[in-house]
Design a protein around this motif. Structure first.
Motif, PDB file in Angstrom:
ATOM      1  N   LYS A  37      10.517 -28.961 -20.220  1.00 56.09           N
ATOM      2  CA  LYS A  37      11.991 -28.974 -20.181  1.00 56.09           C
ATOM      3  C   LYS A  37      12.460 -30.394 -20.426  1.00 56.09           C
ATOM      4  O   LYS A  37      13.272 -30.932 -19.664  1.00 56.09           O
ATOM      5  N   ALA A  38      11.918 -31.022 -21.479  1.00 52.91           N
ATOM      6  CA  ALA A  38      12.261 -32.419 -21.754  1.00 52.91           C
ATOM      7  C   ALA A  38      13.780 -32.591 -21.769  1.00 52.91           C
ATOM      8  O   ALA A  38      14.498 -31.806 -22.390  1.00 52.91           O
ATOM      9  N   ASN A  39      14.239 -33.608 -21.082  1.00 53.81           N
ATOM     10  CA  ASN A  39      15.672 -33.845 -20.956  1.00 53.81           C
ATOM     11  C   ASN A  39      15.968 -35.250 -21.498  1.00 53.81           C
ATOM     12  O   ASN A  39      15.597 -36.260 -20.882  1.00 53.81           O
ATOM     13  N   ALA A  40      16.622 -35.291 -22.662  1.00 53.18           N
ATOM     14  CA  ALA A  40      16.858 -36.567 -23.342  1.00 53.18           C
ATOM     15  C   ALA A  40      17.676 -37.513 -22.463  1.00 53.18           C
ATOM     16  O   ALA A  40      17.419 -38.728 -22.437  1.00 53.18           O
ATOM     17  N   GLU A  41      18.647 -36.982 -21.727  1.00 52.68           N
ATOM     18  CA  GLU A  41      19.493 -37.853 -20.889  1.00 52.68           C
ATOM     19  C   GLU A  41      18.680 -38.476 -19.762  1.00 52.68           C
ATOM     20  O   GLU A  41      18.900 -39.622 -19.371  1.00 52.68           O
ATOM     21  N   VAL A  42      17.738 -37.695 -19.228  1.00 54.98           N
ATOM     22  CA  VAL A  42      16.867 -38.230 -18.176  1.00 54.98           C
ATOM     23  C   VAL A  42      16.035 -39.379 -18.741  1.00 54.98           C
ATOM     24  O   VAL A  42      15.933 -40.453 -18.142  1.00 54.98           O
ATOM     25  N   LEU A  43      15.452 -39.145 -19.909  1.00 55.04           N
ATOM     26  CA  LEU A  43      14.603 -40.176 -20.531  1.00 55.04           C
ATOM     27  C   LEU A  43      15.414 -41.435 -20.841  1.00 55.04           C
ATOM     28  O   LEU A  43      14.954 -42.560 -20.612  1.00 55.04           O
ATOM     29  N   GLN A  44      16.637 -41.239 -21.328  1.00 58.21           N
ATOM     30  CA  GLN A  44      17.492 -42.393 -21.643  1.00 58.21           C
ATOM     31  C   GLN A  44      17.842 -43.189 -20.385  1.00 58.21           C
ATOM     32  O   GLN A  44      17.823 -44.419 -20.373  1.00 58.21           O
ATOM     33  N   LEU A  45      18.171 -42.449 -19.324  1.00 60.05           N
ATOM     34  CA  LEU A  45      18.541 -43.127 -18.074  1.00 60.05           C
ATOM     35  C   LEU A  45      17.365 -43.959 -17.545  1.00 60.05           C
ATOM     36  O   LEU A  45      17.540 -45.095 -17.097  1.00 60.05           O
ATOM     37  N   ILE A  46      16.172 -43.397 -17.621  1.00 62.24           N
ATOM     38  CA  ILE A  46      14.978 -44.115 -17.154  1.00 62.24           C
ATOM     39  C   ILE A  46      14.795 -45.410 -17.953  1.00 62.24           C
ATOM     40  O   ILE A  46      14.528 -46.476 -17.388  1.00 62.24           O
ATOM     41  N   GLN A  47      14.984 -45.307 -19.260  1.00 61.30           N
ATOM     42  CA  GLN A  47      14.830 -46.494 -20.117  1.00 61.30           C
ATOM     43  C   GLN A  47      15.922 -47.517 -19.833  1.00 61.30           C
ATOM     44  O   GLN A  47      15.668 -48.704 -19.688  1.00 61.30           O
ATOM     45  N   ARG A  48      17.163 -47.008 -19.746  1.00 55.61           N
ATOM     46  CA  ARG A  48      18.316 -47.903 -19.557  1.00 55.61           C
ATOM     47  C   ARG A  48      18.174 -48.725 -18.282  1.00 55.61           C
ATOM     48  O   ARG A  48      18.503 -49.904 -18.249  1.00 55.61           O
TER      49      ARG A  48
END
Ligand code: SF4
Length: 161
Positions: free
Chosen positions: A22-33
């Protein structure tokens, strides 16, 4: 870099009962940010279940009830899997302790990871999954993937202190 436990399926790992993610692009972006260190956990795999596996839901109570021995979970084969879920939650908590992690971002509605809502007898009910409930009991701060704004706010405040 601040560590955060994250439901592995949200990070794109194929840990779900159906073998999907259930890859979640917003989750991944937040982690990076926020330059967080994501620690992927799947309590159901840590419990020893195979992937894919039968879907599970609460048959009685919610996560905290299962931890206290008053609730149950069954899979679609009608097998009581409550003890396995508690074991998986305990293992996930061990990961949190090893990593000294006090923050978790978990998948809503899962019988392990649900933060506010889970399924019981095919209906959505208010309550936490077994791992979320154990984390909550141990003062790990919880967010679901549906509360990223609240997590942003929390991280912002945290940096200012
Ligand atoms: S137990 Fe949690 S991490 Fe594992 S697949 Fe289910 S929701 Fe994702």
């Amino acid at each position: 870099m601040k560590p955060i436990l994250v439901s592995a399926c949200l990070l794109g790992l194929n840990t779900r009962y159906d073998g999907q993610e259930k890859a979640n692009a917003e989750v991944l972006q937040l982690i990076q940010r926020h330059k967080l260190t994501a620690i992927p956990i799947c309590p159901e795999q840590l419990a020893g279940f195979s992937t894919p596996r039968s879907a599970c839901e609460f048959s009685n109570g919610i996560g905290i009830d299962v931890i206290n021995g008053h609730g149950t979970l069954h899979n679609t084969d009608q097998i009581d899997v409550s003890a396995e879920f508690v074991h998986g939650a305990t293992q996930a908590l061990n990961v949190a302790k090893i990593c000294q992690c006090t923050l978790a971002l978990l998948k809503e509605r899962s019988p392990s990871c649900g933060v506010h809502t889970v399924y019981r007898n095919k209906k959505q009910v208010a309550g936490q999954g077994v791992t979320a409930a154990l984390f909550n009991q141990q003062a790990i701060t919880l967010f679901s993937e549906e509360e990223l704004n609240r997590l942003e706010q929390y991280l912002g405040n945290d940096l200012n202190h």
